[in-house]
Scaffold this active site. Structure first.
Site, PDB file in Angstrom:
ATOM      1  NE  ARG A 222      18.402  13.237 -13.114  1.00  0.00           N
ATOM      2  CZ  ARG A 222      19.466  13.514 -11.851  1.00  0.00           C
ATOM      3  NH1 ARG A 222      20.045  14.799 -12.082  1.00  0.00           N
ATOM      4  NH2 ARG A 222      19.493  13.397 -10.994  1.00  0.00           N
TER       5      ARG A 222
ATOM      6  NE  ARG B  78      12.254  18.019 -13.067  1.00  0.00           N
ATOM      7  CZ  ARG B  78      13.171  18.841 -12.283  1.00  0.00           C
ATOM      8  NH1 ARG B  78      11.837  19.649 -11.900  1.00  0.00           N
ATOM      9  NH2 ARG B  78      14.100  18.526 -11.796  1.00  0.00           N
TER      10      ARG B  78
ATOM     11  NE  ARG C 110       6.740  12.711 -12.888  1.00  0.00           N
ATOM     12  CZ  ARG C 110       6.354  12.652 -11.917  1.00  0.00           C
ATOM     13  NH1 ARG C 110       4.559  12.916 -11.887  1.00  0.00           N
ATOM     14  NH2 ARG C 110       6.874  13.845 -11.353  1.00  0.00           N
TER      15      ARG C 110
ATOM     16  CG  ASP D 140      14.587   7.822  -7.261  1.00  0.00           C
ATOM     17  OD1 ASP D 140      14.660   8.276  -6.556  1.00  0.00           O
ATOM     18  OD2 ASP D 140      14.421   9.204  -7.984  1.00  0.00           O
TER      19      ASP D 140
ATOM     20  CE1 TYR E  58      18.842  11.987  -2.145  1.00  0.00           C
ATOM     21  CE2 TYR E  58      19.835  10.453  -3.229  1.00  0.00           C
ATOM     22  CZ  TYR E  58      19.664  11.507  -3.318  1.00  0.00           C
ATOM     23  OH  TYR E  58      20.265  12.107  -4.159  1.00  0.00           O
TER      24      TYR E  58
END
Length: 365
Positions: free
Chosen positions: A35, A39, A48, A84, A162
């Site tokens: 990552r 963010r 973004r 992703d 998921y």
């Protein structure tokens, strides 16, 4: 070898990460962060800002920009393509939306075995995931050979969990209940996923990825027996199938990394699963991991991401201790999981610089 490429990519200037992955000697220990495009960087939030998350994933230009952002700030030894793991379930025909404050959410998760029939049984990865391949090719050119580019995918069990849970979960009870109640259907789904992932990873190499990481992020929800039955065989198959297809298609045999979070119980098996590198989370001692994986495997990891909340001097001490535990060779420094959004970029810089400085010092002496 990896420097020659059919797409006329720029010559690689820093191959430290690839050399470490292959077990060759390095002057310093290479470092990257899971990552690292994320963010915690203000420029990431700006890029973004107005974009839907999966629309961002589908824009090669934006993926390229986000992949390059951390490299403008830090002397990282590898880039990892911004994408992703849930693009694979999307390729199978499932709808996933990013819900603010909740994370990725499947509008119609798999509930019954019959729901498997709704999935695409044959996936043309270039048609469904070509946008990732375009992002990789564009980014590989834009990197100008500064560092290698890593491609990745989620592993079958993690994606299956998921697809059944419909999002994140603390227990994975719905997905695990399938393993106990519907083992045959579970294997059918895992097999389908493994086949798509194989094609997807081969396509990433064809597009310019110079290494591949498989994320079994939900390994820790399984015990040793379920891991042995429902995760490991597919992890093995993917490594084998990817390598034989790369050979068939005369593509570079790139190093592969398996990262199975919280799966210490399976380290010995993972070391023999066909991957050059085994990634580790922060819950295992370096010496213990070395003892279990043997000397023919490169290890990657495993600083607790929360260590980056510590003052910078403390980060340096923790890195030094980690390097002493793993040794500087056959080792790629990383965190034991991804960076968190509220982390201070300067502390990430301190981590990267400490790895370089301490490993060079250890190598000299």
């Amino acid at each position: 070898s990896f420097i020659h490429s059919p797409k006329g990519f720029p010559k690689l200037k820093n191959d430290t990460f690839l050399r470490a992955a292959r077990g060759e000697e390095t002057e310093h220990t290479p470092v990257w962060c899971m990552r690292q495009a994320g963010r915690y960087l203000p420029e990431f939030r700006e890029t973004r800002a107005a974009q839907d998350f999966f629309a961002t994933c589908q824009s090669p230009k934006l993926c390229c920009e986000l992949t390059l952002q951390p490299l403008r700030r830090f002397p990282l030894d590898a880039a990892i393509i911004f994408s992703d793991i849930l693009v694979v379930p999307q390729a199978l025909g499932m709808e996933v939306v990013m819900v603010p404050g909740k994370g990725p959410t499947f509008t119609e998760p798999l509930k019954e075995v019959e729901d498997l029939l709704k999935l695409r049984q044959k996936v043309d990865v270039t048609a469904e995931l070509g946008y990732v391949f375009q992002a990789i090719t564009l980014t590989r050119h834009s990197l100008e050979g500064r560092v290698p580019l890593i491609g990745f995918s989620g592993a079958p069990w993690t994606l299956m969990s998921y697809m059944i849970e419909g999002g994140g979960s603390t227990t994975m009870a719905k997905a695990k209940s399938w393993l106990y109640r519907h083992p045959e259907a579970s294997h059918r789904l895992l097999r389908l996923l493994a086949d798509v992932i194989t094609d997807y990873l081969v396509g990433q190499v064809a597009a310019g990825a110079q290494a591949l990481q498989l994320f079994e992020s939900h390994a820790g929800h399984l015990g040793p027996e379920q891991f042995q039955d429902f995760a490991l065989p597919y992890i093995r198959d993917i490594a084998q199938a990817v390598k034989s297809k790369l050979k068939e298609e005369a593509l570079p045999l790139v190093p592969m990394i398996i990262f199975a979070k919280d799966a210490h119980y399976a380290l010995r098996d993972l070391a023999h699963a066909g991957y050059e590198v085994v990634g580790l989370d922060w819950t295992i001692r370096p010496q213990e991991a070395r003892a279990q994986t043997g000397k023919d495997i490169t290890l990657q990891g495993n600083l607790d991401p929360c260590a980056l909340y510590a003052p910078k001097e403390k980060i340096g001490e923790l890195v030094k201790k980690m390097l002493e535990g793993f040794g500087t060779q056959r080792y790629i420094a990383n965190l034991g999981h991804g960076l968190y959004p509220d982390m201070n970029p300067e502390h990430v810089g301190a981590f990267v610089e400490a790895v370089h400085a301490h490993s060079r010092h250890i190598n000299k002496h």
